[in-house]
Design a protein around this motif. Structure first.
Motif, PDB file in Angstrom:
ATOM      1  N   GLY A   1       2.100  -3.530   9.596  1.00 23.63           N
ATOM      2  CA  GLY A   1       0.895  -4.174  10.460  1.00 23.63           C
ATOM      3  C   GLY A   1      -0.347  -2.769  10.399  1.00 23.63           C
ATOM      4  N   ALA A   2      -0.152  -1.956   9.419  1.00 24.78           N
ATOM      5  CA  ALA A   2      -1.172  -0.651   9.277  1.00 24.78           C
ATOM      6  C   ALA A   2      -1.355  -0.592   7.805  1.00 24.78           C
ATOM      7  CB  ALA A   2      -0.746   0.469   9.986  1.00 24.78           C
ATOM      8  N   HIS A   3      -2.682  -1.022   7.349  1.00 23.13           N
ATOM      9  CA  HIS A   3      -2.928  -0.356   5.879  1.00 23.13           C
ATOM     10  C   HIS A   3      -4.407  -0.817   5.843  1.00 23.13           C
ATOM     11  CE1 HIS A   3      -3.051  -4.695   4.704  1.00 23.13           C
ATOM     12  NE2 HIS A   3      -1.799  -4.904   5.171  1.00 23.13           N
ATOM     13  N   PRO A   4      -5.186  -0.097   4.839  1.00 19.87           N
ATOM     14  CA  PRO A   4      -6.445  -0.433   4.587  1.00 19.87           C
ATOM     15  C   PRO A   4      -6.844  -1.963   4.548  1.00 19.87           C
ATOM     16  CG  PRO A   4      -5.867   1.543   3.167  1.00 19.87           C
ATOM     17  CD  PRO A   4      -4.805   0.804   3.969  1.00 19.87           C
ATOM     18  N   GLY A   5      -7.863  -2.588   5.288  1.00 22.20           N
ATOM     19  CA  GLY A   5      -8.304  -4.054   4.946  1.00 22.20           C
ATOM     20  C   GLY A   5      -7.787  -4.873   6.057  1.00 22.20           C
TER      21      GLY A   5
ATOM     22  N   TYR B   1       0.789  -1.246  -0.140  1.00 21.91           N
ATOM     23  CA  TYR B   1       0.001   0.133  -0.017  1.00 21.91           C
ATOM     24  C   TYR B   1       0.803   1.523   0.176  1.00 21.91           C
ATOM     25  CZ  TYR B   1      -3.807  -3.092   0.931  1.00 21.91           C
ATOM     26  OH  TYR B   1      -4.861  -4.218   0.883  1.00 21.91           O
ATOM     27  N   PRO B   2       0.738   2.120  -1.058  1.00 21.12           N
ATOM     28  CA  PRO B   2       1.571   3.381  -0.962  1.00 21.12           C
ATOM     29  C   PRO B   2       1.264   4.406   0.201  1.00 21.12           C
ATOM     30  CG  PRO B   2      -0.056   3.454  -2.465  1.00 21.12           C
ATOM     31  CD  PRO B   2      -0.460   2.275  -2.016  1.00 21.12           C
ATOM     32  N   ASP B   3       2.467   5.015   0.435  1.00 24.38           N
ATOM     33  CA  ASP B   3       2.468   6.083   1.709  1.00 24.38           C
ATOM     34  C   ASP B   3       1.309   7.008   1.432  1.00 24.38           C
ATOM     35  OD1 ASP B   3       3.184   7.624   3.762  1.00 24.38           O
ATOM     36  OD2 ASP B   3       5.151   7.724   3.434  1.00 24.38           O
ATOM     37  N   ALA B   4       0.424   7.096   2.480  1.00 22.19           N
ATOM     38  CA  ALA B   4      -0.489   8.393   2.324  1.00 22.19           C
ATOM     39  C   ALA B   4       0.102   9.722   2.435  1.00 22.19           C
ATOM     40  CB  ALA B   4      -1.476   8.307   3.561  1.00 22.19           C
TER      41      ALA B   4
ATOM     42  N   ALA C   1      -2.199   1.062  17.486  1.00 26.29           N
ATOM     43  CA  ALA C   1      -2.229   1.476  15.995  1.00 26.29           C
ATOM     44  C   ALA C   1      -3.447   1.447  15.420  1.00 26.29           C
ATOM     45  CB  ALA C   1      -1.111   0.501  15.582  1.00 26.29           C
ATOM     46  N   ASP C   2      -3.535   2.345  14.513  1.00 24.86           N
ATOM     47  CA  ASP C   2      -4.767   2.477  13.529  1.00 24.86           C
ATOM     48  C   ASP C   2      -4.456   1.218  12.556  1.00 24.86           C
ATOM     49  OD1 ASP C   2      -6.958   2.862  12.153  1.00 24.86           O
ATOM     50  OD2 ASP C   2      -6.230   4.922  11.321  1.00 24.86           O
ATOM     51  N   ASN C   3      -4.631  -0.050  12.821  1.00 26.41           N
ATOM     52  CA  ASN C   3      -4.321  -1.133  11.982  1.00 26.41           C
ATOM     53  C   ASN C   3      -4.998  -0.944  10.384  1.00 26.41           C
ATOM     54  OD1 ASN C   3      -4.529  -2.248  14.713  1.00 26.41           O
ATOM     55  ND2 ASN C   3      -2.846  -2.802  13.735  1.00 26.41           N
ATOM     56  N   ASP C   4      -6.345  -0.778  10.561  1.00 27.04           N
ATOM     57  CA  ASP C   4      -7.000  -0.592   9.400  1.00 27.04           C
ATOM     58  C   ASP C   4      -7.327   0.895   8.745  1.00 27.04           C
ATOM     59  OD1 ASP C   4      -8.597   0.626  11.085  1.00 27.04           O
ATOM     60  OD2 ASP C   4     -10.409  -0.323  11.133  1.00 27.04           O
ATOM     61  N   CYS C   5      -6.188   1.539   9.257  1.00 23.80           N
ATOM     62  CA  CYS C   5      -6.115   3.071   8.699  1.00 23.80           C
ATOM     63  C   CYS C   5      -7.632   3.751   8.520  1.00 23.80           C
ATOM     64  CB  CYS C   5      -5.547   3.040   7.088  1.00 23.80           C
ATOM     65  SG  CYS C   5      -3.983   2.490   7.527  1.00 23.80           S
ATOM     66  N   ASP C   6      -8.358   3.744   9.273  1.00 23.78           N
ATOM     67  CA  ASP C   6      -9.658   4.191   9.495  1.00 23.78           C
ATOM     68  C   ASP C   6      -9.725   5.552  10.212  1.00 23.78           C
ATOM     69  OD1 ASP C   6      -9.855   3.438  11.932  1.00 23.78           O
ATOM     70  OD2 ASP C   6     -11.866   2.450  11.872  1.00 23.78           O
TER      71      ASP C   6
ATOM     72  N   SER D   1      -2.803   5.430   0.492  1.00 21.88           N
ATOM     73  CA  SER D   1      -3.712   4.915   1.278  1.00 21.88           C
ATOM     74  C   SER D   1      -3.057   4.398   2.685  1.00 21.88           C
ATOM     75  CB  SER D   1      -4.691   3.961   0.713  1.00 21.88           C
ATOM     76  OG  SER D   1      -3.814   2.713   0.269  1.00 21.88           O
ATOM     77  N   ASP D   2      -1.797   4.443   2.715  1.00 14.42           N
ATOM     78  CA  ASP D   2      -1.081   3.665   3.870  1.00 14.42           C
ATOM     79  C   ASP D   2      -1.049   4.857   4.788  1.00 14.42           C
ATOM     80  OD1 ASP D   2       0.486   2.486   5.807  1.00 14.42           O
ATOM     81  OD2 ASP D   2       1.730   1.156   4.240  1.00 14.42           O
ATOM     82  N   CYS D   3      -1.637   4.866   6.063  1.00 13.31           N
ATOM     83  CA  CYS D   3      -1.579   5.705   6.959  1.00 13.31           C
ATOM     84  C   CYS D   3      -0.434   5.561   7.895  1.00 13.31           C
ATOM     85  CB  CYS D   3      -2.663   5.687   7.888  1.00 13.31           C
ATOM     86  SG  CYS D   3      -2.910   3.993   8.750  1.00 13.31           S
ATOM     87  N   ASP D   4       0.589   4.596   7.783  1.00 15.47           N
ATOM     88  CA  ASP D   4       1.823   4.459   8.554  1.00 15.47           C
ATOM     89  C   ASP D   4       2.604   3.720   7.765  1.00 15.47           C
ATOM     90  OD1 ASP D   4       3.791   4.029  10.365  1.00 15.47           O
ATOM     91  OD2 ASP D   4       2.605   3.390  12.029  1.00 15.47           O
ATOM     92  N   ASP D   5       3.432   4.141   6.759  1.00 13.45           N
ATOM     93  CA  ASP D   5       4.243   3.590   5.648  1.00 13.45           C
ATOM     94  C   ASP D   5       5.540   2.898   6.721  1.00 13.45           C
ATOM     95  OD1 ASP D   5       4.499   2.702   3.250  1.00 13.45           O
ATOM     96  OD2 ASP D   5       5.825   3.979   2.787  1.00 13.45           O
ATOM     97  N   ALA D   6       5.814   3.051   7.876  1.00 14.63           N
ATOM     98  CA  ALA D   6       6.694   2.431   8.608  1.00 14.63           C
ATOM     99  C   ALA D   6       6.390   1.296   9.159  1.00 14.63           C
ATOM    100  CB  ALA D   6       7.496   3.752   9.572  1.00 14.63           C
TER     101      ALA D   6
END
Length: 520
Positions: free
Chosen positions: A163-167, A142-145, A175-180, A155-160
Motif C-alpha cells: 500500500g505504499a509506492h509512487p502514484g 515498484y523496486p525497493d528504494a 503510512a507514506d502511501n505515495d512515497c513523497d 522507488s518503493d519507500c516501503d517494500d514490505a
C-alpha cells in the motif's frame, strides 16, 4: 571461494579429460571408452589451443596442462600473453584503468559479466552505474528504494507494504502511501476535546490532527461551554425570567451567541391553551417559556365529523360529492341533487353525471341507463337517444341495433302507415305503367308493406275533354287521370269519380269511372 582462474583450470582439465573434441567421435588414440582420451605422446592430446594450456599424456590418458598468462590477457590468435593491461583478478576483463572494462580488477565478483544485485552497500557488480539490483518483496511492481547503485535507486519507500509506492493516493493510515516523504499529508482530520460528553467540541481548544478521533474528542468545535453537557448547539434555549436583554450573566444554552430573556418568553409557566380544534390542551413549560406538546396527538383524517389530524379542518379529503340516484342503478340524471357524504350509498352515487356515459336518461327505471342492453321496442333503454320503433307501428327499423322485442323489418320507421302487415287491398293500383312509379302525372309510388312490391295511388287534378283532345299535341303521349273531386276531401278507402284520357294518342278520349282513394 574459488577464483575465476581456479574454475578455468578445472574446466580445461575436464575438457581435455573428455577428449577435447566436440563432434562426438573417438579420440586420436582410439580406444573407444568414454573416459579421458587414450594417448601415447603429448601430441596425441593437443587441442591446438594456446590459452587453455598445453595438454599432455600421462599414464596413457590426456590430462590438462597449466593455464598460461596467469594475471595477464591471453591472446589466442597470437598464441601469447599480453601483460600491457593486466587482468589482475583473473575474471576475464582487463582493468578499466588501462582501457579495459573491469571497474574493480582486484575483485573477480565485479565485472561487466556479473549480474547486478540489490545490496545495501551500493556495490556496482556489473560495472554499469546506470543499473541497480531489483527487489520487489511486496509485489506492487515498484523496486525497493534500498536497492541502489550509487545515486540510482529503486522507488518503493516501503517494500514490505504493497500500500505504499509512487502514484498511490495518500490515505489516513500512518503510512507514506505515495512515497513523497510525508505521512498522511492532506488527509488528517481535526478533532477537538469533548470533556462534557455532549458531542460538541470545545470551541476554545486547539485541534488535534489524527486519522481517527482520540478518546473524548469530536470533529467539531461548536461547544461554547465544554464543562456543561446541557450547553451545546442542540440544546433548547431556556427562558430565564430574571434575565434581561444584554445581561452578561444570562446563559446561552444553544451556543448561538444570544440568551433568551424574560421578555422573549412565549408564555407564563403553567398557562394552558387549546389545540387540535379544541380537543386538547398545551401547557407552558418551566424553563423554556414555551407551550409543550398537545395532549391530543394527530392521526389520519377519517370521515367522522372530527378534526382527527389537528389541522383545523374537519373531514377534509375524507368526504365525497354524491349524486342522487333514484332508481339505484349506479347512475344519476343530468342536474341531479348533490350531497357531501363520507360514503355514497343508499340511493347516492359518486359518478358525476357530466359525460354521456354517466347520465341516466330515466332515473325512475333501473333497467334504463347508459350501457344497458337495448331491446327492440319504443323505449331508449341504453340512453343513446335512439328509439327502435320511432313511428310506433310495432316494427323496428331494418338493421336496428337492438335485441328481442318486436321484429326489425320496418323499411320506413318514420311513417306509421308504411310497415310490414299493411293491407294494400284498399289502394288504387295502376298496373302496366311503362315509365315506372311517378312517370305518369299525378301518380305516387309506395312500398307500403315493406315487401319490395310497390303500389300506386292517383291524386292529381282530373283532366277534361279539352285537355284530352290536346294532350298528345303538347305532351306527345296520352296518359292522364285524376279524381274529379279534390283528392284531399276524399276519405281514405272510399270510392270516387276519376276522369281519364285514353291510353294512346290514337284514341286519347275523355272518360269517367269510379275508383278507391288510396290510403297513405
Amino acid at each position: 571461494m574459488v577464483g575465476t582462474r581456479g574454475w578455468l583450470a578445472v574446466m580445461l582439465f575436464v575438457s581435455v579429460a573428455c577428449g577435447g573434441d566436440d563432434d562426438g567421435g573417438s579420440s586420436d588414440a582410439g580406444g573407444g571408452d568414454t573416459g579421458a582420451s587414450a594417448c601415447s605422446t603429448d601430441s596425441d592430446c593437443s587441442d591446438g589451443l594456446f590459452c587453455n594450456g598445453l595438454e599432455r599424456c600421462a599414464m596413457s590418458r590426456c590430462v590438462a596442462g597449466p593455464v598460461p598468462c596467469e594475471g595477464m590477457i591471453c591472446l589466442e590468435a597470437e598464441a601469447r600473453c599480453d601483460d600491457s593491461c593486466p587482468d589482475a583478478d583473473g575474471d576475464g576483463y582487463r582493468d578499466a584503468a588501462c582501457g579495459g572494462t573491469d571497474c574493480d580488477d582486484a575483485d573477480d565478483t565485479r565485472s561487466p559479466g556479473v549480474t547486478e544485485v540489490c545490496d545495501v552497500d551500493d556495490r556496482d557488480e556489473d560495472c554499469d552505474p546506470g543499473t541497480f539490483g531489483v527487489r520487489d518483496a511486496d509485489g506492487d511492481g515498484y523496486p525497493d528504494a534500498a536497492c541502489c547503485n550509487g545515486a540510482n535507486c529503486g522507488s518503493d519507500c516501503d517494500d514490505a507494504f504493497a500500500g505504499a509506492h509512487p502514484g498511490l493516493a495518500e490515505t489516513c493510515d500512518a503510512a507514506d502511501n505515495d512515497c513523497d516523504g510525508t505521512v498522511d499529508e492532506t488527509v488528517l482530520r481535526s478533532f477537538y476535546p469533548d470533556v462534557d460528553g455532549d458531542l460538541a467540541g470545545d470551541a476554545l481548544a486547539s485541534p488535534v490532527l489524527a486519522c481517527n478521533p482520540p478518546p473524548d474528542h469530536v470533529e467539531n468545535d461548536a461547544d461554547c461551554d465544554d464543562g456543561d453537557a446541557a450547553i451545546n448547539p442542540t440544546a433548547q434555549e431556556v427562558c430565564e425570567a430574571g434575565c434581561d436583554p444584554g445581561d452578561t450573566d444570562c446563559v446561552d444554552e444553544n451556543c448561538d451567541g444570544a440568551s433568551l430573556s424574560g421578555d422573549e418568553c412565549e408564555c407564563t409557566v403553567g398557562e394552558t391553551t387549546s389545540c387540535c380544534s379544541g380537543r386538547g390542551t398545551r401547557t407552558c413549560e418551566a424553563g423554556t417559556g414555551t407551550f409543550g406538546a398537545c395532549s391530543v396527538m394527530p392521526v389520519a383524517e377519517a370521515c367522522n365529523g372530527i378534526d382527527d389530524d389537528c389541522d383545523g379542518t374537519v373531514d377534509e379529503d375524507a368526504v365525497h360529492t354524491c349524486y342522487l340516484d333514484e332508481d339505484r342503478d349506479g347512475l344519476a340524471a343530468a342536474g341531479a341533487e348533490t350531497s357531501e357524504r363520507c360514503v355514497c350509498e343508499n340511493g347516492w352515487t359518486e359518478r358525476a353525471p357530466t359525460s354521456p356515459s354517466y347520465v341516466d336518461c330515466n332515473d325512475a327505471d333501473p333497467e334504463i341507463f347508459p350501457g344497458a342492453t337495448e331491446v327492440c321496442d319504443t323505449v331508449d333503454s341504453n340512453c343513446d337517444g335512439i328509439v327502435e320503433d320511432k313511428d310506433r307501428d310495432g316494427f323496428a327499423a331494418i338493421g336496428a341495433d337492438c335485441v328481442g322485442g318486436m321484429p326489425r323489418t320496418d323499411c320506413n320507421d318514420f311513417d306509421h302507415d308504411q310497415s310490414p302487415g299493411i293491407d294494400t287491398s284498399i289502394f288504387y293500383l295502376t298496373p302496366g305503367d311503362p315509365r315506372g312509379c311517378g312517370g305518369a302525372s299525378g301518380v305516387d309510388c309506395w312500398d307500403l308493406d315493406c315487401s319490395g312490391r310497390v303500389v300506386k295511388s292517383v291524386r292529381t287534378p282530373a283532366p277534361t275533354a279539352d285537355t284530352c283532345a290536346t294532350f298528345c299535341d303538347t305532351e306527345s303521349f296520352c296518359r292522364a287521370q285524376g279524381f274529379i273531386q279534390p283528392y284531399e276531401t276524399i276519405p281514405c278507402g272510399t270510392s270516387a269519380r276519376i276522369a281519364s284520357c285514353g291510353s294512346s294518342c290514337a284514341a286519347c278520349l275523355y272518360s269517367e269511372t269510379n275508383s278507391l282513394m288510396g290510403c297513405r
